[in-house]
Design a protein around this motif. Structure first.
Motif, PDB file in Angstrom:
ATOM      1  N   SER A 167     -15.025  30.447  12.502  1.00 48.99           N
ATOM      2  CA  SER A 167     -16.250  30.334  13.287  1.00 48.99           C
ATOM      3  C   SER A 167     -16.060  30.993  14.651  1.00 48.99           C
ATOM      4  N   GLY A 168     -17.053  31.795  15.049  1.00 45.70           N
ATOM      5  CA  GLY A 168     -16.976  32.485  16.333  1.00 45.70           C
ATOM      6  C   GLY A 168     -16.307  33.843  16.274  1.00 45.70           C
ATOM      7  N   ALA A 169     -15.956  34.304  15.058  1.00 43.48           N
ATOM      8  CA  ALA A 169     -15.282  35.596  14.919  1.00 43.48           C
ATOM      9  C   ALA A 169     -16.209  36.783  15.130  1.00 43.48           C
TER      10      ALA A 169
ATOM     11  N   HIS B  85     -17.223  31.901   4.435  1.00 44.41           N
ATOM     12  CA  HIS B  85     -16.257  31.100   5.170  1.00 44.41           C
ATOM     13  C   HIS B  85     -15.108  30.633   4.278  1.00 44.41           C
ATOM     14  N   THR B  86     -15.052  31.137   3.056  1.00 41.91           N
ATOM     15  CA  THR B  86     -14.021  30.684   2.129  1.00 41.91           C
ATOM     16  C   THR B  86     -13.322  31.863   1.451  1.00 41.91           C
TER      17      THR B  86
ATOM     18  N   HIS C  99     -11.821  37.318  16.719  1.00 36.68           N
ATOM     19  CA  HIS C  99     -12.197  37.604  18.108  1.00 36.68           C
ATOM     20  C   HIS C  99     -13.072  38.853  18.215  1.00 36.68           C
ATOM     21  N   GLY C 100     -13.986  39.018  17.247  1.00 39.50           N
ATOM     22  CA  GLY C 100     -14.941  40.118  17.310  1.00 39.50           C
ATOM     23  C   GLY C 100     -14.449  41.443  16.780  1.00 39.50           C
ATOM     24  N   ARG C 101     -13.196  41.504  16.368  1.00 35.04           N
ATOM     25  CA  ARG C 101     -12.635  42.764  15.884  1.00 35.04           C
ATOM     26  C   ARG C 101     -12.290  42.689  14.397  1.00 35.04           C
ATOM     27  N   VAL C 102     -12.305  43.849  13.740  1.00 28.49           N
ATOM     28  CA  VAL C 102     -11.858  43.932  12.350  1.00 28.49           C
ATOM     29  C   VAL C 102     -10.338  43.965  12.337  1.00 28.49           C
TER      30      VAL C 102
ATOM     31  N   ILE D  44      -5.862  36.631   9.810  1.00 31.45           N
ATOM     32  CA  ILE D  44      -7.311  36.708  10.024  1.00 31.45           C
ATOM     33  C   ILE D  44      -7.820  35.464  10.737  1.00 31.45           C
ATOM     34  N   TYR D  45      -7.311  34.315  10.334  1.00 34.81           N
ATOM     35  CA  TYR D  45      -7.775  33.063  10.916  1.00 34.81           C
ATOM     36  C   TYR D  45      -6.998  32.673  12.175  1.00 34.81           C
ATOM     37  N   GLY D  46      -6.047  33.516  12.576  1.00 28.90           N
ATOM     38  CA  GLY D  46      -5.270  33.228  13.761  1.00 28.90           C
ATOM     39  C   GLY D  46      -4.525  31.922  13.655  1.00 28.90           C
ATOM     40  N   ALA D  47      -3.973  31.655  12.467  1.00 25.83           N
ATOM     41  CA  ALA D  47      -3.343  30.367  12.189  1.00 25.83           C
ATOM     42  C   ALA D  47      -1.824  30.501  12.159  1.00 25.83           C
ATOM     43  N   ASP D  48      -1.156  29.367  12.231  1.00 26.66           N
ATOM     44  CA  ASP D  48       0.308  29.364  12.170  1.00 26.66           C
ATOM     45  C   ASP D  48       0.763  29.111  10.734  1.00 26.66           C
TER      46      ASP D  48
END
Length: 274
Positions: free
Chosen positions: A36-38, A203-204, A220-223, A240-244
């Protein structure tokens, strides 16, 4: 066919979409994923021209889209139909009239005011509803239908425009797994049988892998990813999800059930009988 070049949207000091570029050379089923917010929804709204870009360019079949105004802009929005998460139907209006709203961009003001439609358009609306398995619900108010049925009415409205591109913004986010499968099956058939490009914000991960032949990941708005479903590994998804390392794909799963064609047909027939 479709070329997006350095497309950017800023809101004050915030950049929602940051220099996004990609090209669609032939009809495709494309899934755009990200947390969300990407910037996924803002990107689709810019392509459809519901939101103006701050900079960058959209080209379609040699036509510059970002600068279109008035009638030319409305013509583009007919070629590039939009489907929304919340359906955007008129709840108290019957289903077939909601579908016929897909022709508003090409009708006169007088015809719109008096709700006048050619017989050919009415017949076509019924045919599209029949294709989507909900023709029996044509005389009902839209608000009387289930969420999955309402989303298929929204798809029918988009098809009334006879678009070259269908944009779907989180089309299954508010649906249960069974209805999610029915809607995604319909979008995939529209791509395969009609030769239309379908670009869907999802979203999945499981849905993107199952239905799309190309996946674009945004952060963050970028591909940050543009590839095939097979290239969408857990490691790539984590980026992609910026996750650990604790990231689990289960948190992005719809649990869409794999139903065979006979079961899907039986479900549609059961719906029509209600």
């Amino acid at each position: 066919m479709l070329s997006i070049d350095a497309l950017t949207k800023t809101f004050g000091r915030n950049t929602a979409v940051d220099k996004v570029s990609f090209t669609v050379e032939k009809p495709a089923m494309i899934g755009i994923i990200g947390r969300s917010g990407a910037g996924k929804s803002t990107l689709l709204r810019m392509i459809n021209r519901l939101t103006d870009a701050s900079s960058g360019q959209i080209m379609f079949e040699g036509r510059e889209v970002t600068g279109l105004k008035a009638a030319e802009k409305r013509a583009w929005q007919s070629d590039c139909a939009m489907i929304f998460q919340q359906f955007n139907l008129v709840p108290r209006m019957d289903v077939v009239s909601n579908v016929l709203h897909g022709t508003l961009n090409r009708r006169s003001t007088l015809a719109t005011m008096f709700n006048l439609y050619p017989d050919a358009d009415i017949h076509r609306a019924i045919e599209i509803l029949d294709r989507l398995g909900i023709a029996d619900h044509a005389p009902k108010r839209a608000e009387a239908l289930s969420g999955g049925q309402q989303q298929r009415v929204a798809i029918a409205r988009a098809l009334m425009q006879d678009p070259k591109i269908v944009l779907a913004d989180e089309p299954i986010a508010s649906l249960d797994p069974m209805n999610a499968q029915l809607v995604m099956d319909d979008l995939r058939r529209i791509h395969e049988e009609d030769g239309r490009t379908v670009i869907a914000n999802l979203h999945t991960l499981d849905t993107a892998r199952r239905y799309c032949n190309r996946v674009i990941g945004m952060l963050h708005g970028r591909v940050v990813f543009d590839g095939t479903p097979e290239q969408l590994t857990t490691g790539v998804a984590r980026d992609i999800y910026g996750a650990d390392a604790s990231f689990s794909e289960e948190s992005t799963s719809t649990s869409i059930e794999t139903l065979d064609r006979g079961t899907v047909r039986a479900l549609r027939e059961a719906e029509a009988a209600v």
